[in-house]
Every structure is written in structure tokens, then in C-alpha cells.
Design a protein around this motif. Sequence first.
Motif, short mmCIF file in Angstrom:
data_model
loop_
_atom_site.label_atom_id
_atom_site.label_comp_id
_atom_site.label_asym_id
_atom_site.label_seq_id
_atom_site.Cartn_x
_atom_site.Cartn_y
_atom_site.Cartn_z
N ARG A 409 0.88 -1.06 0.13
CA ARG A 409 -0.21 -0.19 0.06
C ARG A 409 0.94 1.24 -0.01
O ARG A 409 1.85 1.24 0.77
CB ARG A 409 -0.76 0.00 1.30
N LEU A 410 0.57 2.25 -0.76
CA LEU A 410 1.53 3.41 -0.90
C LEU A 410 0.90 4.37 -0.38
O LEU A 410 -0.27 4.76 -0.16
CB LEU A 410 1.53 3.51 -2.33
N GLY A 411 1.75 5.50 0.12
CA GLY A 411 1.42 6.50 0.58
C GLY A 411 2.46 7.74 0.27
O GLY A 411 3.53 7.56 -0.47
N VAL A 412 1.99 9.23 0.35
CA VAL A 412 2.91 10.18 0.00
C VAL A 412 4.15 10.34 1.01
O VAL A 412 3.84 10.49 2.19
CB VAL A 412 1.93 11.43 -0.11
N SER A 413 5.17 10.63 0.35
CA SER A 413 6.46 10.99 1.27
C SER A 413 6.37 12.43 1.83
O SER A 413 5.87 13.21 1.15
CB SER A 413 7.85 10.69 0.35
N PRO A 414 6.60 12.49 2.83
CA PRO A 414 6.52 13.87 3.67
C PRO A 414 7.58 14.84 3.09
O PRO A 414 7.39 15.98 3.16
CB PRO A 414 6.80 13.48 5.16
N CYS A 415 8.63 14.20 2.49
CA CYS A 415 9.68 15.04 2.03
C CYS A 415 9.32 15.38 0.49
O CYS A 415 10.12 16.29 0.22
CB CYS A 415 11.01 14.63 2.20
N PRO A 417 6.12 15.32 -2.35
CA PRO A 417 4.82 15.16 -2.61
C PRO A 417 4.79 14.21 -3.93
O PRO A 417 3.63 13.66 -3.91
CB PRO A 417 4.24 16.64 -2.68
N GLU A 418 5.54 14.44 -4.74
CA GLU A 418 5.44 13.55 -5.94
C GLU A 418 5.85 11.97 -5.74
O GLU A 418 5.81 11.17 -6.88
CB GLU A 418 6.15 14.01 -7.01
N THR A 419 6.69 11.70 -4.58
CA THR A 419 7.10 10.47 -4.50
C THR A 419 6.16 9.55 -3.60
O THR A 419 5.45 10.08 -2.43
CB THR A 419 8.55 10.57 -3.62
N PHE A 420 6.00 8.41 -3.70
CA PHE A 420 4.98 7.43 -3.15
C PHE A 420 5.68 6.22 -2.69
O PHE A 420 6.72 5.87 -3.31
CB PHE A 420 3.95 7.13 -3.88
N LEU A 435 -8.27 7.33 -1.57
CA LEU A 435 -7.60 6.45 -2.54
C LEU A 435 -6.94 5.36 -2.37
O LEU A 435 -6.57 5.18 -1.04
CB LEU A 435 -6.69 7.34 -3.42
N ALA A 436 -6.89 4.12 -2.82
CA ALA A 436 -6.22 2.95 -2.52
C ALA A 436 -5.01 2.81 -3.59
O ALA A 436 -5.40 2.30 -4.77
CB ALA A 436 -6.89 1.81 -2.33
N LEU A 437 -3.65 2.84 -3.01
CA LEU A 437 -2.63 3.02 -4.06
C LEU A 437 -1.91 1.53 -3.79
O LEU A 437 -1.45 1.34 -2.49
CB LEU A 437 -1.74 4.11 -3.85
N LEU A 438 -1.85 0.49 -4.85
CA LEU A 438 -1.40 -0.49 -4.42
C LEU A 438 -0.28 -0.90 -5.50
O LEU A 438 -0.41 -0.53 -6.82
CB LEU A 438 -2.56 -1.60 -5.00
N ARG A 439 0.81 -1.43 -5.09
CA ARG A 439 1.87 -1.75 -6.01
C ARG A 439 2.37 -3.34 -5.82
O ARG A 439 2.94 -3.50 -4.64
CB ARG A 439 3.04 -0.76 -5.95
N PRO A 440 2.27 -3.96 -6.76
CA PRO A 440 2.97 -5.45 -6.57
C PRO A 440 4.46 -5.32 -6.48
O PRO A 440 5.02 -4.65 -7.39
CB PRO A 440 2.53 -6.16 -8.03
N GLU A 441 5.32 -5.98 -5.47
CA GLU A 441 6.59 -5.96 -5.53
C GLU A 441 7.49 -6.75 -6.47
O GLU A 441 8.45 -6.69 -6.47
CB GLU A 441 7.19 -6.11 -4.09
#
Length: 541
Positions: A409-415, A417-420, A435-441
Motif C-alpha cells: 500500500r502506497l502513501g505520499v512521502s513527507p519530503c 509530494p510526488e514520491t510514493f 484512494l487505494a494505492l497498490l504496488r505489486p513488488e
Amino acid sequence: MRPATLGKDIPAGLTLWGLLVPEAIAYSAMAGAPAQAGLYTLLASLPLYALLGTSRQLVCASTSASSIMMAAVLAQATGNDPALFAGTMAALVLLVGALFLLAGFCRLGFVASFLSYPVMTGYVCGLAVYIAVSQAPKLLGLHKAPGDVFLQVWGLVERLPQTRPEAAAVGLGALVLLFVLERLAPRVPGALVVLVLGVLAGTWLNRDGHAALALAGVIPTGLPHLVVPRLSLATLTDLLPGAAGIALVAFSQALGTAKTFADKYGYEVDPNRELLAMGAANAACGIMGGLANGGSMSSTAVNERAGARSQAAGITAAVMVVLTLFFLTPLFRDLPEPVLGAVVLHAVARMLKLREVWGFLRQSRMEFALAAAAFLGVLAFGLLTGLLVTLKLCAALLLFNATRLNVSRLGVSPCAPETFLSLERHPEARAVPGLALLRPESTVFFANAERLRAAVREALASKPRAVILDLKVNPTLDITTCRTLRKILAEVREAGAALLLTDISDTALENLDRSGLLKELGEHRLHSHVAEAVRGAGKKG
């Protein structure tokens, strides 16, 4: 071969010769072959590998593993009939060479990547124990007991009172000397030292016809006669599984050893060229009456420590083997068998990596268990059946890892904003509301596609307005994955949400188009990266 390194390679080749000659004679005895077979092996394997191989340090020669496996295959194929032995052995070695060449021409060098290192290490450790148990009686002047490893150990214990003092003194003394020289004088060819001392001991103890020690016997002088064996198709078919096992173990050991030194010295090894080089070496050995061969771990380590920087060291050793066959073979007549046993036991000591296997436990209990199972498989079922068990364990591990799929599950980096980032690994990251942000590893394919579907279902429980799948690790999408994505699309829409895909490769996009899924999804639901998809998640399609 480079002229600039000859100053190191030639002395290294002389050191290598001092190791290879005693080992070659010892491995011949282990395979049940005449003593000269090991020397004939070096005549072919060393120069052919030097010309065709890609490793600068690897020594292509007979090994303890290939020799003991040859003994098992030949005993089964010939029924221990001496009349059948020579032709069957030549056919077996030729068959090993043919399999190497076929694999090389078909560019199957990648197959070694499917062999789990922990599992193969467990097998090799079991192989080392198997060899050690088979050679231990030689050190004491005893005959090997029949049966599996456990019966052989019990038989050795029962026969200890029959130990011949002269054999024990010579054999154990040679073994201790080999380890002492390795520790205190690593550049001294310890095997050559014990060979010379062993010949002197054998000559003295067996003087006046007194047979105190079993000896290697007469080794013919000169070069071998070339012979092409004539055997039936049925015999070759019987030999094929054993030949395949020998080739597989030899190649996995050779490639692992070659890559170790290639990484150390900063050059590349070509697995397919390695297959061709070892294929040519084995084919030539079959015609010359030699043994199956591959990359020798112990000899390569000695070669590198002696300063070898190119295959000129192997060529130097080959020249010395020719001189040995013409001028020195009469000296080996009085070489005691306990010394040969000591040479083998010293060589296989490097194969017994019990500390490394124990270290697997700290990294992965499952892989440690598989390594232990491979180890015990050799001891319980023998070499060939144990190898089959090992290959099944590798396949099981491969399938287990293939079917696993970690979906982050992805979230926004505090440092940035364009990095998840993964919320599991980076708790400081902030989930995007709604939003549900998902990334298969790892790559999604037919074996694990349902895992992705399960992850999406779990994410839908929070009732997001959109599900975003980051597929950057998927270079392609197979039919099963496309069908699964169609089911995911239906479930997401049924939940009142939108499905967006990001980082789709050109090939994966073609797969989506051919499957008809691209039309169902809508091209406007495809985005180049997650940040763009998040911005577009509020748009209606």
C-alpha cells in the motif's frame, strides 16, 4: 592468456601440477578406474578449457563429486563386470560431454540460476560426507563395508580392531601433513609433498615382498590410445540419467566457482561458453579414456592462491602432466592407497560447508530446512536419488516463491509530494484519503495473479473512490493476468470506484489491447506514474 601475467602464471601452473597429479590418481581410484585415467583427463581438460573457457582461474579437471558419481553410475550399469567397465566408462564420459555441448549450443547456461544455492549447498555437503565415509577405510587399510552411508559407518566402527598400523600411520600422517602445510605454508604443493613421502614410505614398508600397504600399482608410460566406444542404444539410455546428474552437479559447482573469482578480479564469465568448454573437455576425455570433469573448487582455490591470473597456469600444468606421463609414472608404482585416501579427504574438506549451512538458519528457516533435507537425502537415498530429491526441493522452492506476491500500500512521502512509498516500510508516509494505492513488488503472472485480486478486494473494504495499481515491475502481462485484471475491474466498478493503472510498459500495453481490456478500461485510465494517477483520480470516466 596475457604475456604480462606469465611471471605469475607459470609458477602457479607448477604448483597446480603438484596438486592435480596426486588428486587425479586418487579420483581414478574413487571412480573405480585405472590410475592413469585421471592423468589422461588432465591432458584433455586443461588445454581445452584454456582455449574455450571464459574464467581466468578456473581449473577444469576431475573432481571428487564427479568421480564418486561415476562410480555409482558405472556400478549400476555394469553390475561390477570388469569386462564392461572400460567401454561403459568411456560412453558415460562422452555422454556427459554431449549433454554439455547440447546445453551450450541451446544456450541453456541460465538453467543454473534455477538451482537454489542453499539447497545445492546442502546436497554438496551430503556429497562430501558420502565421499569421506567411502574413503575413510583406505586410511586404516580396511575394505569399505557395503550398503548406504549409515551402514558403511557402522561397518567401519565394527572393523576398527582390524586396522593395519602401517596403513593408519601413513594415511593419517599424510592427512595431518596436508592440513598443516595448507595452514602454515599455503604455497607449498602439499599433495605433491605427501605423494613423494608416500612413495618413499610405500617402497620402504613393502620391501622384500612384504605387502604392508596396498599400492596404486603400475601406471603405463606415454600418451593414451584413442578409442570410440561402441555400445547399444539401450545402454546409452540407461546411462543418460546418471550422465545428466554428473553434468548438472559439475556445471553448478564450476559456474559458482568461476563467478566467485570473476567477481573478485572484475571480469565476466559466459555460462554458455562454459558449457561448450566443459563439453569439449569431457568429449575428448571419453575418447582418451579419462574421467568426467568440471570446475574443481579445491584446485581453483590453490591455483588462485598460487598467483594464477590467466589460463596460462592450466597450460603449464598440462605440459607438466605430459612430462609426467613420459618420465615419472614408474615412480608412482609404490604409492600407498592410504595416501590417495588422504588426498581425497583433504580435497572434500572444502566441500563440507556446515558453518555456512548453519548460517542459513538465521536468514531463512525454510531454506535451511530444504538444505538440511537435501543433505539428508544424499545420506539416506544415495547420490543419484539424493540429487533427484534436491532438484525437487529446488523446484518446490521456486514454485513457492513464484506464487507469493507482496502487494504494498502506497502513501505520499513527507519530503517529496510526488514520491510514493510503501506504508509498511515507511510509516512516516501519509495515505491519500479516498484512494487505494497498490504496488505489486514482483512480476504478476499466472501463478500469483489471484494474490493481486485478493489485495484489491481487501483495499475495497475501505470504500475508496479509486484504486490505483502501479505495474512498473511488470514488463508484460500474460493471458491469466489480463483475465484477472478484467475481474478486478468488474469488482472495483461494482464497489462504485474507478480503476487506474500506472507505469504500463509498451509490451504490457499491447497485451491489454489484444485482450480487449484496454477498451473496457479506457485509455484515460492509464497514467505514466502514480502522482499523475492521483491527480486524475477525481475525474469521471
